[in-house]
Scaffold this motif. Structure first.
Motif, PDB file in Angstrom:
ATOM      1  N   VAL A  76       3.932  -6.358  -4.398  1.00 52.58           N
ATOM      2  CA  VAL A  76       3.999  -5.088  -4.336  1.00 52.58           C
ATOM      3  C   VAL A  76       3.394  -4.493  -5.468  1.00 52.58           C
ATOM      4  CG1 VAL A  76       6.091  -4.976  -2.980  1.00 52.58           C
ATOM      5  CG2 VAL A  76       6.096  -4.888  -5.517  1.00 52.58           C
ATOM      6  N   ASP A  77       2.689  -3.322  -5.371  1.00 55.81           N
ATOM      7  CA  ASP A  77       2.131  -2.120  -6.398  1.00 55.81           C
ATOM      8  C   ASP A  77       3.283  -1.404  -6.816  1.00 55.81           C
ATOM      9  OD1 ASP A  77      -0.258  -3.551  -6.297  1.00 55.81           O
ATOM     10  OD2 ASP A  77      -1.291  -1.849  -5.424  1.00 55.81           O
TER      11      ASP A  77
ATOM     12  N   ARG B  87       4.502  -0.385  -3.050  1.00 52.43           N
ATOM     13  CA  ARG B  87       3.664  -0.646  -1.873  1.00 52.43           C
ATOM     14  C   ARG B  87       3.252  -2.026  -1.591  1.00 52.43           C
ATOM     15  NH1 ARG B  87      -2.040  -0.488  -1.140  1.00 52.43           N
ATOM     16  NH2 ARG B  87      -2.453  -0.291  -3.191  1.00 52.43           N
ATOM     17  N   GLN B  88       3.669  -2.523  -0.449  1.00 51.16           N
ATOM     18  CA  GLN B  88       3.206  -3.793  -0.077  1.00 51.16           C
ATOM     19  C   GLN B  88       1.789  -4.047  -0.179  1.00 51.16           C
ATOM     20  OE1 GLN B  88       6.387  -4.284   3.256  1.00 51.16           O
ATOM     21  NE2 GLN B  88       5.538  -6.425   2.884  1.00 51.16           N
TER      22      GLN B  88
ATOM     23  N   GLU C  87       8.009   3.973  -6.131  1.00 55.60           N
ATOM     24  CA  GLU C  87       7.124   3.750  -5.109  1.00 55.60           C
ATOM     25  C   GLU C  87       6.859   2.092  -5.118  1.00 55.60           C
ATOM     26  OE1 GLU C  87       4.083   6.801  -3.927  1.00 55.60           O
ATOM     27  OE2 GLU C  87       4.625   7.657  -5.731  1.00 55.60           O
TER      28      GLU C  87
ATOM     29  N   THR D 244       4.892   3.213   2.526  1.00 56.01           N
ATOM     30  CA  THR D 244       5.141   2.886   1.132  1.00 56.01           C
ATOM     31  C   THR D 244       6.746   3.133   0.994  1.00 56.01           C
ATOM     32  OG1 THR D 244       3.128   3.561   0.513  1.00 56.01           O
ATOM     33  CG2 THR D 244       4.822   3.612  -1.355  1.00 56.01           C
TER      34      THR D 244
END
Length: 370
Positions: free
Chosen positions: A110-111, A129-130, A127, A35
Motif C-alpha cells: 500500500v501507499d 491505497r493498494q 489513506e 482507497t
C-alpha cells in the motif's frame, strides 16, 4: 467528531435544509472510493472508516472504531509512533509501497498518506491505497488472454481427436460382432472402453463456453451440497470449518456450474492434505469496489477455500488455471481450468495465494444491485 461542528459554520454556504444532505453525500462518496480512508487522532483511535478500509483490513467498521489502529492489523510499513508523532506535530506523511499484513494474514502493498485535518488539531486523514491491485488486474487480463488462447488450441485439438475416435470405436464394435472366439471380445471391449474414456475427457475439454440459464440461488446452499458430496469419502484426519457471512444475498447463477467450480477447488484442497491431514476452511464474505477484468463492481461475493497443506509449487502459479497443468502425478489438469471458466461465465474470477502451510483459492462473483 469536530468536523461536523466545522461543517455547521459553513451552513450559510449550503443552507440549513441542505446540510444533512451534504454530509450524507460526502459519506456516500467516501464509501465509493477504492482507497481506504480513516480519520484517526493522536492516540490512533479511529472516528471514521470508509467501506474500502473495512474491506482492506478485513475488519468491520464497528470493530475498527472501537479499537486502536494498531489492533486492526499485524504489520504496517510505518511505526505507530511515527504516525502519532506526525499528528501531534501537525505534519503530513507519505510512504510508498509499504507492506500491510491484516489480522486474517492477507498480504498487501500500500501507499500510505497521512494528512492533518485543517482546523482540527489532533485529527488526521489516513489513506491506504493498494498498489498491488493494479498488478493483480494486469495479471488477470494476461491470464485470461493466455488461457483463452490455450483453450482455443485445446478445443481445436479435441475436435481433431474426437472425429477419428468415433471411427475407432465404431470399428471395434464391428470387429466384435465378427469375432466368434469370446476370449477375443476382451480386447475389443478394452478398445471401446478406452475410446469412451477418451471421449469423456474430450467432452470435458469442450465444456460450455457460453453463459447458461441463471436463476436466483443462495451461495451457501451450493456450498453445503459440495460439502455433503466431499464428506462422504473424507479421510478422518481432514476437518472442514465453515465461516459464512449470512447477510450475503442470493445471486443469479447456474448452480450446477458454481457447484462444480467449488467442488473442484475443495477436492484439490482435500488431495493436498491426503496423508498429512489438516483443516479446510470455507469462508464467504462480501467485498466492495472490486475490479474484475475491466469492470468495476460495487459488491461481490468472495468465496474462499483455505487449506493448511504444503502449498503450490511456485513454478506452477502462473499457469495454474491452464488446461492440462497439474502438480499431481495422477491429476488431469482440468479441474481448476473448468472452475476458472465457470467463474468467467458468471462475470467473476478466481484468485490464488499460496505459501507453505496456507493455500487460499477465492472465487469472486458479482452481486447485481439495482
Amino acid at each position: 467528531m469536530k468536523g461536523i461542528a466545522q461543517c455547521t459554520k459553513t451552513v450559510h454556504c449550503y443552507g440549513a435544509s441542505n446540510l444533512l444532505g451534504v454530509l450524507m453525500d460526502l459519506k456516500h462518496l467516501l464509501n465509493n472510493l477504492v482507497t481506504a480512508v480513516m480519520v484517526i487522532d493522536v492516540d490512533l483511535r479511529l472516528s471514521y472508516a470508509n467501506a474500502a478500509a473495512e474491506q482492506l483490513l478485513g475488519v468491520s467498521t464497528h470493530r475498527l472504531t472501537e479499537h486502536s489502529l494498531a489492533d486492526n492489523f499485524q504489520v504496517l510499513g510505518v511505526s505507530t509512533q511515527i504516525l502519532s508523532g506526525a499528528i501531534r506535530d501537525n505534519q503530513g506523511l507519505t510512504i510508498s509501497t509499504a507492506p500491510l499484513v491484516t489480522l486474517d494474514n492477507q498480504h498487501h502493498t500500500v501507499d500510505i498518506t497521512l494528512t492533518p485535518l485543517e482546523h482540527e488539531q489532533g485529527l488526521a486523514l489516513l489513506e491506504l491505497r493498494q498498489v498491488d491491485q493494479q498488478r493483480r488486474i494486469h495479471q488477470q487480463l494476461t491470464l485470461d488472454a493466455q488461457q483463452q488462447a490455450a483453450q482455443y488450441l485445446v478445443r481445436n485439438l479435441a475436435h481433431e481427436i474426437k472425429n477419428p475416435l468415433g471411427g475407432l470405436r465404431g470399428a471395434a464394435q464391428l470387429l466384435s460382432r465378427e469375432l466368434h472366439d469370446p476370449e477375443l471380445h476382451e480386447f475389443t471391449d478394452m478398445i471401446i472402453e478406452q475410446a469412451d474414456r477418451l471421449r469423456n475427457l474430450v467432452d470435458r475439454l469442450l465444456g460450455p463456453q457460453k453463459p447458461t440459464q441463471h436463476t436466483q440461488q443462495n451461495i451457501h446452499e451450493v456450498i453445503q451440497k459440495v460439502l455433503k458430496l466431499v464428506t462422504m469419502a473424507l479421510p478422518e484426519n481432514i476437518q472442514f470449518k465453515q465461516d459464512y457471512d449470512p447477510s450475503i444475498p442470493d445471486i443469479n447463477m447456474d448452480p450446477e456450474q458454481i457447484q462444480q467450480a467449488v467442488l473442484n477447488i475443495v477436492q484439490n484442497a482435500v488431495q493436498a492434505l491426503e496423508g498429512v491431514g489438516g483443516n479446510i476452511i470455507i469462508k464467504t464474505r462480501a467485498q466492495h469496489q472490486i475490479t474484475i477484468g475491466t469492470q468495476r463492481h460495487k459488491i461481490v461475493i468472495a468465496l474462499s477455500v483455505i487449506d493448511n497443506g504444503p502449498g503450490i509449487k511456485p513454478e506452477l502459479m502462473d499457469t495454474l488455471f491452464y488446461p492440462m497443468v497439474t502438480g499431481r502425478d495422477q491429476g488431469s489438469g482440468l479441474g481448476l481450468s473448468i472452475s476458472h471458466n465457470f467463474a468467467r461465465l458468471h462475470g467473476g474470477r478466481i484468485d490464488c495465494q499460496s505459501t507453505p502451510g496456507e493455500t487460499e483459492f477465492t472465487i469472486l462473483l458479482p452481486i447485481k444491485t439495482k
